[in-house]
Design a protein around this motif. Structure first.
Motif, PDB file in Angstrom:
ATOM      1  N   THR A 412       0.859  -1.208   0.163  1.00 45.69           N
ATOM      2  CA  THR A 412      -0.094   0.121  -0.127  1.00 45.69           C
ATOM      3  C   THR A 412       0.897   1.335  -0.075  1.00 45.69           C
ATOM      4  N   TRP A 413      -0.002   2.289  -0.351  1.00 46.37           N
ATOM      5  CA  TRP A 413       0.838   3.749  -0.157  1.00 46.37           C
ATOM      6  C   TRP A 413       1.474   3.957   1.185  1.00 46.37           C
ATOM      7  N   GLY A 414       0.473   3.477   2.100  1.00 52.88           N
ATOM      8  CA  GLY A 414       0.797   3.614   3.563  1.00 52.88           C
ATOM      9  C   GLY A 414       2.447   2.953   3.988  1.00 52.88           C
ATOM     10  N   GLU A 415       2.501   1.913   3.430  1.00 53.56           N
ATOM     11  CA  GLU A 415       3.752   1.103   3.758  1.00 53.56           C
ATOM     12  C   GLU A 415       4.870   1.972   3.087  1.00 53.56           C
ATOM     13  N   LEU A 416       4.528   2.354   1.732  1.00 55.14           N
ATOM     14  CA  LEU A 416       5.927   3.035   1.299  1.00 55.14           C
ATOM     15  C   LEU A 416       6.159   4.389   2.077  1.00 55.14           C
ATOM     16  N   PHE A 417       4.952   5.227   2.589  1.00 55.57           N
ATOM     17  CA  PHE A 417       5.452   6.195   3.239  1.00 55.57           C
ATOM     18  C   PHE A 417       5.883   5.998   4.641  1.00 55.57           C
ATOM     19  N   THR A 418       5.576   4.896   5.074  1.00 53.81           N
ATOM     20  CA  THR A 418       6.358   4.551   6.435  1.00 53.81           C
ATOM     21  C   THR A 418       7.831   4.313   6.189  1.00 53.81           C
ATOM     22  N   ILE A 419       8.011   3.852   4.880  1.00 51.82           N
ATOM     23  CA  ILE A 419       9.600   3.518   4.716  1.00 51.82           C
ATOM     24  C   ILE A 419      10.165   4.904   4.179  1.00 51.82           C
ATOM     25  N   GLN A 420       9.396   5.797   3.625  1.00 51.61           N
ATOM     26  CA  GLN A 420      10.211   7.002   3.289  1.00 51.61           C
ATOM     27  C   GLN A 420       9.174   8.284   3.929  1.00 51.61           C
ATOM     28  N   PRO A 421       9.140   8.608   5.070  1.00 50.65           N
ATOM     29  CA  PRO A 421       8.238   9.360   5.464  1.00 50.65           C
ATOM     30  C   PRO A 421       8.668  11.010   5.680  1.00 50.65           C
ATOM     31  N   PHE A 422       9.814  11.306   5.158  1.00 53.13           N
ATOM     32  CA  PHE A 422      10.171  12.449   5.238  1.00 53.13           C
ATOM     33  C   PHE A 422       9.948  13.625   4.151  1.00 53.13           C
ATOM     34  N   LYS A 423       9.215  13.076   3.114  1.00 55.36           N
ATOM     35  CA  LYS A 423       8.868  13.761   2.017  1.00 55.36           C
ATOM     36  C   LYS A 423       9.862  14.758   1.320  1.00 55.36           C
ATOM     37  N   GLU A 424      10.855  14.163   1.203  1.00 57.39           N
ATOM     38  CA  GLU A 424      12.048  15.299   0.521  1.00 57.39           C
ATOM     39  C   GLU A 424      12.101  15.435  -0.803  1.00 57.39           C
ATOM     40  N   ASN A 425      12.384  16.410  -1.363  1.00 59.43           N
ATOM     41  CA  ASN A 425      12.382  16.641  -2.707  1.00 59.43           C
ATOM     42  C   ASN A 425      13.974  15.894  -3.352  1.00 59.43           C
ATOM     43  N   LEU A 426      13.888  15.507  -4.468  1.00 60.81           N
ATOM     44  CA  LEU A 426      15.120  15.062  -4.948  1.00 60.81           C
ATOM     45  C   LEU A 426      16.197  16.065  -5.719  1.00 60.81           C
ATOM     46  N   VAL A 427      17.100  15.883  -5.702  1.00 54.55           N
ATOM     47  CA  VAL A 427      18.205  17.008  -6.128  1.00 54.55           C
ATOM     48  C   VAL A 427      19.036  16.072  -7.081  1.00 54.55           C
ATOM     49  N   GLN A 428      19.287  16.577  -8.300  1.00 53.08           N
ATOM     50  CA  GLN A 428      20.397  16.160  -9.368  1.00 53.08           C
ATOM     51  C   GLN A 428      21.412  17.265  -9.305  1.00 53.08           C
ATOM     52  N   LEU A 429      22.629  16.599  -8.961  1.00 57.52           N
ATOM     53  CA  LEU A 429      24.020  17.541  -9.069  1.00 57.52           C
ATOM     54  C   LEU A 429      24.877  16.788  -9.951  1.00 57.52           C
ATOM     55  N   THR A 430      26.052  17.347 -10.395  1.00 55.91           N
ATOM     56  CA  THR A 430      27.283  16.756 -11.025  1.00 55.91           C
ATOM     57  C   THR A 430      28.379  16.700 -10.078  1.00 55.91           C
ATOM     58  N   LEU A 431      28.940  15.460  -9.894  1.00 56.59           N
ATOM     59  CA  LEU A 431      30.047  15.260  -9.424  1.00 56.59           C
ATOM     60  C   LEU A 431      31.354  14.593 -10.115  1.00 56.59           C
ATOM     61  N   THR A 432      32.433  14.834 -10.111  1.00 53.31           N
ATOM     62  CA  THR A 432      33.460  14.130 -10.745  1.00 53.31           C
ATOM     63  C   THR A 432      33.756  12.700 -10.214  1.00 53.31           C
ATOM     64  N   GLY A 433      34.430  11.781 -10.929  1.00 52.63           N
ATOM     65  CA  GLY A 433      34.785  10.530 -10.437  1.00 52.63           C
ATOM     66  C   GLY A 433      35.648  10.620  -9.226  1.00 52.63           C
ATOM     67  N   ASP A 434      36.621  11.535  -9.026  1.00 52.63           N
ATOM     68  CA  ASP A 434      37.397  11.745  -7.906  1.00 52.63           C
ATOM     69  C   ASP A 434      36.271  12.263  -6.708  1.00 52.63           C
ATOM     70  N   GLN A 435      35.518  13.088  -6.763  1.00 51.46           N
ATOM     71  CA  GLN A 435      34.574  13.404  -5.792  1.00 51.46           C
ATOM     72  C   GLN A 435      33.755  12.282  -5.372  1.00 51.46           C
ATOM     73  N   ILE A 436      33.185  11.377  -6.216  1.00 45.56           N
ATOM     74  CA  ILE A 436      32.689  10.000  -5.949  1.00 45.56           C
ATOM     75  C   ILE A 436      33.283   9.327  -5.010  1.00 45.56           C
ATOM     76  N   ARG A 437      34.622   9.052  -5.240  1.00 46.60           N
ATOM     77  CA  ARG A 437      35.594   8.489  -4.491  1.00 46.60           C
ATOM     78  C   ARG A 437      35.462   8.807  -3.016  1.00 46.60           C
ATOM     79  N   ARG A 438      35.534  10.153  -3.090  1.00 47.18           N
ATOM     80  CA  ARG A 438      35.617  10.752  -1.657  1.00 47.18           C
ATOM     81  C   ARG A 438      34.629  10.556  -0.900  1.00 47.18           C
ATOM     82  N   LEU A 439      33.248  10.786  -1.578  1.00 48.21           N
ATOM     83  CA  LEU A 439      32.112  10.407  -1.088  1.00 48.21           C
ATOM     84  C   LEU A 439      31.737   9.331  -0.502  1.00 48.21           C
ATOM     85  N   LEU A 440      32.118   8.299  -1.287  1.00 43.35           N
ATOM     86  CA  LEU A 440      32.081   6.623  -0.689  1.00 43.35           C
ATOM     87  C   LEU A 440      32.933   6.612   0.364  1.00 43.35           C
TER      88      LEU A 440
END
Length: 546
Positions: A412-440
């Motif tokens: 149900t929708w309620g189950e999905l909401f319980t899993i993700q209850p914060f209702k945050e918007n998504l953001v797309q951004l750009t990172l380099t491969g080196d930044q992704i390594r540092r991120l991980l």
């Protein structure tokens, strides 16, 4: 697990999250163990004059009013059962106070969240709580909405709300305009004429967790300094029995095991006039002595509570003995509180049309439980939904944002909401491969904290023997193509991560940011378009090589 209705299915889901941020092996098996801390020898005549005081505490309820978990084959949790336990204990000692250590709301299940968190405050009122403090999640909807829930006021969606019928205290959140705390730093309760002082503090790192827009007008100060300053004031008023409600975490892997975490270091610096510290935030077990202070924490989500028993000498007005139990809220051991049960029926009826909407059918349980490599089937599903929605190269999902599991059968929708209850918007951004390594590599953080991001569009290996900051070895796209350190890649995350949440500061370096839809909407649409019935598996996107 699934009953005759989707609502019952939602209520009886057994999400692993109750343990995902706590102990890898789950609940400590010795629930209810008791420890007597700092108990000097007294004669029977001495003890007969001591005042017996009982403090019953909870932490990190997170609006999970109707949610049931499962432990050792038995159902635990739900507020009508918690209420029954607390009432039972109160009857055993007339000198009982109910306290909480924050995060009563935020990350809530639909029955509280969809009704602007008012049901949670009403339930705490009905239970008869005496004092509480703030957690970081009290700020999720902004300072103004937090204060409305506490003091009362009007919300355009629900109208007027009377607020909490018990005091909230917090010594370390300051109004930037007045320079004064936004709430009273302390509360004094008298038992048989003996004053007991309660001091509240919230995590000073709250600005790292809550979006800056929600914290406008306030600043957070050092917890220990705020506590000690308030202790000084209480001493001036003749208060010697002092209890702290601190939304700071610590944990033990066994009842007699060594305690670790921020609250342990804090306790050593806190004025010795403090006798007991109720803690929170880490959703863990804690029942130990540090520097003569009794520290307790009772997991989360109404699955347990802390029972602290004190003896106070009326001659000195000080606490002379203290002991604690962490008590499991087993549903089969008590009858639910009927008043709370009726309140829950009313709330459930208000949200049922929304939460019962079926969005798909799961072949098997899909859980957020991470394997030894750090990957989970549910994490993969959520990350895939976000990458698909924004058509990006990669997606990263914070594990702390996955609050429950998907149970096999109709979803149900309620189950999905319980899993993700914060209702945050998504953001797309750009990172380099080196930044992704540092991120991980930022997944391995200070004080031994590990936060394994759930990923989509890439895979990597890591070596547990390497130093922090150098654990990630090879990073590939899903097709096996190595990530180019100098190349630029589009990445999708939720707004919490985009703002550097959970200390993933590399995201702050991202460029070309584009806001997207809300995460729960993306998750729902993605599940709907999957071939039904659907599933999600662990695919070795993350692999530990040693």
């Amino acid at each position: 697990m699934r009953g005759t209705s989707n609502w019952n299915a939602l209520k009886k889901a057994v999400p692993a999250f109750v343990l995902t941020t706590t102990l890898a092996a789950g609940f400590i098996l010795a629930f209810g163990n008791s420890k007597t801390i700092g108990a000097p020898k007294y004669t029977e005549n001495d003890k007969n004059r001591f005042i017996q005081v009982q403090l019953l505490g909870i932490n990190d309820l997170h609006g999970q009013l109707e949610m049931t978990r499962k432990f050792n084959g038995r159902y635990v949790g739900k507020v009508e059962y918690l209420a029954a336990y607390l009432q039972q204990r109160k009857k055993e000692n007339k000198n009982t106070l109910l306290v909480h250590a924050g995060d009563m709301v935020g990350g809530s299940a639909p029955v509280s969240s969809l009704l602007q968190e008012e049901p949670t405050i009403e339930v705490l009122n009905k239970m008869g709580f005496d004092v509480g403090t703030l957690g970081n999640h009290e700020f999720d909807r902004g300072v103004g909405e937090m204060m409305r829930l506490i003091h009362g006021g009007t919300n355009p969606k629900t109208g007027y709300f009377e607020g909490a019928q018990f005091p909230y205290i917090c010594a370390n959140v300051i109004d930037e305009n007045t320079g004064k705390p936004i709430l009273p730093p302390f509360e004094i309760k008298k038992i048989n004429g003996i004053p007991i002082g309660f001091i509240g503090v919230v995590l000073s790192d709250t600005p790292k967790i809550v979006p800056p827009s929600e914290l406008a007008g306030v600043k957070f100060t050092d917890e220990v300094q705020a506590i000690n300053q308030t202790v000084t004031e209480l001493k001036k008023q003749g208060v010697k029995a002092i209890v702290v409600l601190a939304h700071n975490g610590g944990s033990q892997s066994t009842p007699n095991g060594a305690a670790t975490g921020e609250i342990i270091d804090m306790a050593k610096k806190i004025d010795d006039e403090v006798d007991v510290i109720f803690t929170g935030h880490t959703h863990t077990y804690l029942n130990t002595e540090v520097d003569g202070k009794l520290l307790v924490q009772a997991y989360s989500y109404a699955t347990a509570f802390s029972d602290v028993d004190l003896e106070i000498d009326p001659a000195t007005k000080d606490i002379v003995t203290k002991k604690a139990k962490i008590v499991t809220v087993y549903q089969d051991a008590i009858k639910p509180d009927e008043e709370i049960k009726e309140m829950m029926k009313k709330y459930e009826a208000q949200v049922t049309p929304t939460v019962n909407k079926v969005v798909g059918t799961a072949v098997t349980d899909i859980t957020g439980t991470r394997n030894k490599n750090g990957e989970s089937a549910l994490g993969n599903l959520i990350a895939d939904s976000q990458r698909t929605a924004m058509n990006s190269d990669f997606a990263f999902m914070n594990p702390s944002g996955i609050r429950a599991d998907i149970a096999a059968g109709e979803v149900t929708w309620g189950e999905l909401f319980t899993i993700q209850p914060f209702k945050e918007n998504l953001v797309q951004l750009t990172l380099t491969g080196d930044q992704i390594r540092r991120l991980l590599n930022q997944q391995w953080q200070q004080q031994g904290i590990v936060r394994m991001l759930q990923i989509s569009g890439l895979k990597y290996t890591w070596d547990g023997t390497k130093d922090r900051g150098n654990k990630v070895i090879d990073i590939f796209r899903t097709d096996g193509t190595p990530i180019d350190p100098k190349a630029k890649y589009t990445v999708t995350v939720n707004s919490y991560l985009a703002n550097g949440g959970d200390d993933f500061t590399v995201f702050l370096e991202g460029t070309d940011k584009v806001d997207g839809p809300f995460d729960i909407e993306v998750f729902e649409n993605y599940v709907r378009q999957l071939k039904q019935p659907f599933t999600s598996l662990i695919e070795e996107r993350v692999k530990k090589i040693q």
